[in-house]
Scaffold this motif. Structure first.
Motif, PDB file in Angstrom:
ATOM      1  N   THR A 137      12.081  57.601 -17.876  1.00 27.27           N
ATOM      2  CA  THR A 137      10.522  57.755 -17.701  1.00 27.27           C
ATOM      3  C   THR A 137      10.222  58.082 -19.267  1.00 27.27           C
ATOM      4  OG1 THR A 137      10.856  60.070 -17.223  1.00 27.27           O
ATOM      5  CG2 THR A 137      10.675  58.413 -15.419  1.00 27.27           C
ATOM      6  N   VAL A 138       9.130  58.575 -19.727  1.00 27.63           N
ATOM      7  CA  VAL A 138       8.621  58.767 -20.958  1.00 27.63           C
ATOM      8  C   VAL A 138       9.093  60.465 -21.107  1.00 27.63           C
ATOM      9  CG1 VAL A 138       6.577  59.495 -22.319  1.00 27.63           C
ATOM     10  CG2 VAL A 138       6.814  57.125 -21.075  1.00 27.63           C
ATOM     11  N   GLU A 139       8.853  60.954 -20.142  1.00 30.44           N
ATOM     12  CA  GLU A 139       9.258  62.565 -20.138  1.00 30.44           C
ATOM     13  C   GLU A 139      10.647  62.652 -20.355  1.00 30.44           C
ATOM     14  OE1 GLU A 139       5.336  61.979 -17.729  1.00 30.44           O
ATOM     15  OE2 GLU A 139       7.485  61.141 -17.810  1.00 30.44           O
ATOM     16  N   LEU A 140      11.688  61.960 -19.690  1.00 31.29           N
ATOM     17  CA  LEU A 140      13.138  61.916 -19.847  1.00 31.29           C
ATOM     18  C   LEU A 140      13.538  61.632 -21.351  1.00 31.29           C
ATOM     19  CD1 LEU A 140      15.703  62.604 -18.766  1.00 31.29           C
ATOM     20  CD2 LEU A 140      15.831  60.486 -17.794  1.00 31.29           C
ATOM     21  N   CYS A 141      12.985  60.714 -21.906  1.00 25.10           N
ATOM     22  CA  CYS A 141      13.164  60.290 -23.161  1.00 25.10           C
ATOM     23  C   CYS A 141      12.612  61.342 -24.068  1.00 25.10           C
ATOM     24  CB  CYS A 141      12.408  59.107 -23.732  1.00 25.10           C
ATOM     25  SG  CYS A 141      12.947  58.080 -25.235  1.00 25.10           S
ATOM     26  N   ALA A 142      11.680  61.871 -24.029  1.00 22.61           N
ATOM     27  CA  ALA A 142      11.033  63.092 -24.861  1.00 22.61           C
ATOM     28  C   ALA A 142      11.879  64.305 -24.668  1.00 22.61           C
ATOM     29  CB  ALA A 142       9.521  63.485 -24.231  1.00 22.61           C
ATOM     30  N   GLN A 143      12.384  64.535 -23.254  1.00 22.35           N
ATOM     31  CA  GLN A 143      13.595  65.599 -23.527  1.00 22.35           C
ATOM     32  C   GLN A 143      14.781  65.490 -24.394  1.00 22.35           C
ATOM     33  OE1 GLN A 143      14.318  66.355 -19.260  1.00 22.35           O
ATOM     34  NE2 GLN A 143      12.186  66.557 -19.072  1.00 22.35           N
ATOM     35  N   LYS A 144      15.181  64.016 -24.185  1.00 19.75           N
ATOM     36  CA  LYS A 144      16.215  63.873 -25.125  1.00 19.75           C
ATOM     37  C   LYS A 144      16.143  64.100 -26.470  1.00 19.75           C
ATOM     38  CE  LYS A 144      18.396  60.760 -21.551  1.00 19.75           C
ATOM     39  NZ  LYS A 144      19.708  61.594 -21.595  1.00 19.75           N
ATOM     40  N   ALA A 145      14.954  63.647 -27.012  1.00 20.69           N
ATOM     41  CA  ALA A 145      14.796  63.630 -28.445  1.00 20.69           C
ATOM     42  C   ALA A 145      14.277  64.930 -28.888  1.00 20.69           C
ATOM     43  CB  ALA A 145      13.210  62.802 -28.649  1.00 20.69           C
ATOM     44  N   ALA A 146      13.716  65.758 -27.954  1.00 20.17           N
ATOM     45  CA  ALA A 146      13.589  67.312 -28.464  1.00 20.17           C
ATOM     46  C   ALA A 146      14.916  67.856 -28.447  1.00 20.17           C
ATOM     47  CB  ALA A 146      12.416  67.834 -27.224  1.00 20.17           C
ATOM     48  N   ALA A 147      15.642  67.449 -27.689  1.00 23.20           N
ATOM     49  CA  ALA A 147      16.911  68.286 -27.625  1.00 23.20           C
ATOM     50  C   ALA A 147      17.850  67.928 -29.205  1.00 23.20           C
ATOM     51  CB  ALA A 147      17.981  67.890 -26.323  1.00 23.20           C
ATOM     52  N   ALA A 148      17.660  66.846 -29.325  1.00 27.61           N
ATOM     53  CA  ALA A 148      18.210  66.096 -30.679  1.00 27.61           C
ATOM     54  C   ALA A 148      17.497  66.888 -32.072  1.00 27.61           C
ATOM     55  CB  ALA A 148      18.293  64.717 -30.697  1.00 27.61           C
ATOM     56  N   PHE A 171      10.159  59.337 -31.101  1.00 24.75           N
ATOM     57  CA  PHE A 171      11.139  58.880 -29.905  1.00 24.75           C
ATOM     58  C   PHE A 171      10.325  57.363 -29.281  1.00 24.75           C
ATOM     59  CE2 PHE A 171       8.535  61.511 -27.045  1.00 24.75           C
ATOM     60  CZ  PHE A 171       8.270  60.653 -25.918  1.00 24.75           C
ATOM     61  N   GLY A 172      10.847  56.584 -28.855  1.00 22.69           N
ATOM     62  CA  GLY A 172      10.115  55.428 -28.523  1.00 22.69           C
ATOM     63  C   GLY A 172      10.831  54.940 -26.970  1.00 22.69           C
ATOM     64  N   VAL A 173      10.165  54.304 -26.242  1.00 25.69           N
ATOM     65  CA  VAL A 173      10.511  53.491 -25.075  1.00 25.69           C
ATOM     66  C   VAL A 173      10.400  52.301 -25.180  1.00 25.69           C
ATOM     67  CG1 VAL A 173      10.654  55.667 -23.525  1.00 25.69           C
ATOM     68  CG2 VAL A 173       8.372  54.413 -24.043  1.00 25.69           C
ATOM     69  N   GLU A 174      11.266  51.365 -24.566  1.00 25.28           N
ATOM     70  CA  GLU A 174      11.139  49.893 -24.607  1.00 25.28           C
ATOM     71  C   GLU A 174      11.744  49.325 -23.637  1.00 25.28           C
ATOM     72  OE1 GLU A 174      12.487  46.399 -27.933  1.00 25.28           O
ATOM     73  OE2 GLU A 174      12.683  48.596 -28.368  1.00 25.28           O
ATOM     74  N   TYR A 175      11.405  48.073 -23.112  1.00 25.15           N
ATOM     75  CA  TYR A 175      12.197  47.495 -22.147  1.00 25.15           C
ATOM     76  C   TYR A 175      12.444  47.950 -20.869  1.00 25.15           C
ATOM     77  CZ  TYR A 175      14.550  42.927 -20.890  1.00 25.15           C
ATOM     78  OH  TYR A 175      15.003  41.739 -20.218  1.00 25.15           O
ATOM     79  N   TYR A 176      11.443  48.480 -20.157  1.00 22.15           N
ATOM     80  CA  TYR A 176      11.652  49.236 -18.994  1.00 22.15           C
ATOM     81  C   TYR A 176      12.046  50.708 -19.077  1.00 22.15           C
ATOM     82  CZ  TYR A 176      10.909  44.495 -16.843  1.00 22.15           C
ATOM     83  OH  TYR A 176      10.555  43.134 -16.537  1.00 22.15           O
ATOM     84  N   GLY A 177      12.886  50.957 -20.156  1.00 20.99           N
ATOM     85  CA  GLY A 177      13.291  52.331 -19.912  1.00 20.99           C
ATOM     86  C   GLY A 177      14.418  52.580 -21.104  1.00 20.99           C
ATOM     87  N   GLU A 178      14.545  51.591 -22.260  1.00 16.99           N
ATOM     88  CA  GLU A 178      15.596  52.209 -23.233  1.00 16.99           C
ATOM     89  C   GLU A 178      14.889  53.175 -23.978  1.00 16.99           C
ATOM     90  OE1 GLU A 178      16.126  48.363 -25.479  1.00 16.99           O
ATOM     91  OE2 GLU A 178      17.080  47.242 -23.493  1.00 16.99           O
ATOM     92  N   CYS A 179      15.508  54.368 -24.384  1.00 16.07           N
ATOM     93  CA  CYS A 179      15.161  55.512 -25.413  1.00 16.07           C
ATOM     94  C   CYS A 179      15.849  55.248 -26.541  1.00 16.07           C
ATOM     95  CB  CYS A 179      15.305  56.541 -24.303  1.00 16.07           C
ATOM     96  SG  CYS A 179      14.764  58.129 -25.042  1.00 16.07           S
ATOM     97  N   TYR A 180      15.035  55.745 -27.559  1.00 11.81           N
ATOM     98  CA  TYR A 180      15.421  55.749 -28.828  1.00 11.81           C
ATOM     99  C   TYR A 180      14.768  56.840 -29.754  1.00 11.81           C
ATOM    100  CZ  TYR A 180      16.680  50.845 -27.917  1.00 11.81           C
ATOM    101  OH  TYR A 180      17.104  49.790 -27.440  1.00 11.81           O
TER     102      TYR A 180
END
Length: 235
Positions: free
Chosen positions: A2-13, A18-27
């Motif tokens: 989800t967007v929230e999960l990707c945001a959490q991973k980016a914040a931890a780093a 951060f960006g989401v793509e193709y159903y849920g790839e997180c960068y």
């Protein structure tokens, strides 16, 4: 994903983006590759695998991009193509420094580059209030150089400065060429301005001539003792 999960991973780093793509790839990362360009928002509507009510970018190379503005210190774009910064200038809604407004298309957020590309062929362009773009060939006498006030991030690029409240980041086009000016008089002929003409109803009917080397002087000479002479279509 989800967007929230990707945001959490980016914040931890400690990442700025951060960006989401193709159903849920997180960068995530602290800068955006210069090869990446802004796309129409309608292309970033693929749903997230973890929440089908959220958009997770696109399916053909589009990234739903997010930024933490507090992590970004915006800087003035010094130059771009033929444009060079002139610094921070004053502006007012009652007396614009530049006469023309460029309205950024829906789904696109303002950057310095978008504004300058839109002003191609003009002498000046400016960004203001994070999202506004102005351009023209003449700078209002009311505009003055300022030491502060240009401190807002561009809506489409938080790393860039886009003026401020009543402040513009002004740019000059070094490739600008001053348009040809009207000659006030040639011999006994004096200019009376610009008039309409038509192939089916000519403004002057006594005679005409066409030449790839035409000048105002040559046309006046051809007109001889007639009262009027006019030049049109460059030749």
């Amino acid at each position: 994903m989800t967007v929230e999960l990707c945001a959490q991973k980016a914040a931890a780093a400690g990442a700025t983006y951060f960006g989401v793509e193709y159903y849920g790839e997180c960068y995530w990362g602290n800068s955006i590759n210069s090869a990446s360009t802004q796309q129409n928002a309608n292309l970033c509507t693929s749903y997230c695998a973890g929440n089908n009510r959220q958009a997770c970018g696109g399916l053909t190379g589009q990234l739903g991009l997010y930024v933490n503005p507090s992590n970004v210190v915006p800087k003035e774009v010094g130059s771009y193509k033929t444009w060079v910064t002139q610094g921070c200038y004053s502006d007012s809604a009652d007396a614009r420094s530049l006469p023309n407004t460029y309205n950024v298309p829906s789904g696109t957020a303002t950057t310095v580059e978008i504004c300058l590309d839109a002003a191609a062929g003009f002498k000046y362009a400016a960004v203001e209030y994070g999202k506004e773009c102005y351009y023209g060939n003449y700078l209002s006498p009311s505009a003055s150089k300022q030491d502060s006030g240009c401190n807002m991030q561009c809506a489409g690029s938080p790393s860039e400065l886009c003026g401020g409240g009543n402040r513009i980041n002004l740019y000059q086009n070094n490739a600008y060429s001053q348009p040809a000016s009207e000659k006030p008089s040639v011999g006994s002929f004096s200019s009376i301005g610009c008039y309409s003409d038509s192939g089916s109803a000519r403004a002057l009917t006594a005679g005409s001539s066409t030449s790839d080397s035409m000048t105002v002087e040559q046309c006046v000479k051809l007109a001889g003792s007639h009262k009027y002479a006019a030049v049109e279509y460059a030749k």
